[in-house]
Design a protein around this motif. Structure first.
Motif, PDB file in Angstrom:
ATOM      1  N   SER A  91      36.930  35.995  42.160  1.00  0.00           N
ATOM      2  CA  SER A  91      35.705  36.262  42.905  1.00  0.00           C
ATOM      3  C   SER A  91      35.264  35.038  43.711  1.00  0.00           C
ATOM      4  O   SER A  91      34.766  35.174  44.837  1.00  0.00           O
ATOM      5  CB  SER A  91      34.602  36.689  41.938  1.00  0.00           C
ATOM      6  N   HIS A 142      32.359  35.241  46.719  1.00  0.00           N
ATOM      7  CA  HIS A 142      31.248  36.056  46.231  1.00  0.00           C
ATOM      8  C   HIS A 142      30.344  35.216  45.333  1.00  0.00           C
ATOM      9  O   HIS A 142      30.820  34.377  44.575  1.00  0.00           O
ATOM     10  CB  HIS A 142      31.763  37.252  45.435  1.00  0.00           C
ATOM     11  N   PHE A 159      28.718  36.345  42.809  1.00  0.00           N
ATOM     12  CA  PHE A 159      28.983  36.769  41.435  1.00  0.00           C
ATOM     13  C   PHE A 159      29.966  35.800  40.768  1.00  0.00           C
ATOM     14  O   PHE A 159      29.793  35.428  39.607  1.00  0.00           O
ATOM     15  CB  PHE A 159      29.551  38.188  41.431  1.00  0.00           C
TER      16      PHE A 159
END
Length: 154
Positions: free
Chosen positions: A94, A99, A101
């Motif tokens: 990720s 991202h 996250f």
């Protein structure tokens, strides 16, 4: 030996001088490099956590058989390491995709792994301190610009 470049090699033309001097471009490139470094270090720490978790869950000879644990047993800690390692690998992917996250999960799992490594220093000091240092570098690299102020529109 020829100095001619092959088609598959990188272009050797230098960048224009202003590309090196522009602080905004240089800072953005350095931040991107540091985040990529953190993703790869998190992936390595995650892979090591999974390997140690498998060794612990399968009651391998790697860990001391006569050790006593404050919480549960060696197999339970092994499964915990496997879960944390899997989350670290997912966070690394990720992060490479840029991202948020990934940054949050990466900081959380690196923090958890750092605490676990501090608890295991007595058993494997060099290994634990090395992985602890990697976790600290990952936390720094990922948290470095999470709270960066945004420019105010005039």
């Amino acid at each position: 030996m020829s100095t001619r470049m092959s088609p598959y090699m990188m272009d050797s033309r230098p960048l224009p001088p202003d590309a090196y001097l522009d602080p905004a471009l240089r800072k953005a490139r350095d931040d991107q490099d540091l985040t990529t470094f953190a993703a790869f270090m998190l992936a390595i720490a995650g892979a090591l956590s999974i390997v140690y978790g498998i060794a612990a869950a399968s009651h391998s000879q790697f860990f001391d058989k006569d050790a006593t644990f404050v919480f549960s047993g060696l197999a339970t800690w092994g499964w915990a390491w496997i879960v944390v390692g899997t989350l670290q690998l997912a966070a690394a992917v990720s992060i490479l995709r840029r991202h948020m996250f990934g940054r949050i999960v990466g900081i959380a799992t690196a923090s958890i792994n750092a605490v676990v490594q501090m608890l295991g220093i007595a058993g494997h000091p060099f290994l634990s301190v090395t992985i602890l240092a990697v976790d600290v570098m990952v936390i720094y690299a990922l948290a470095r610009h999470m709270g960066a102020p945004r420019p105010v529109d005039a």
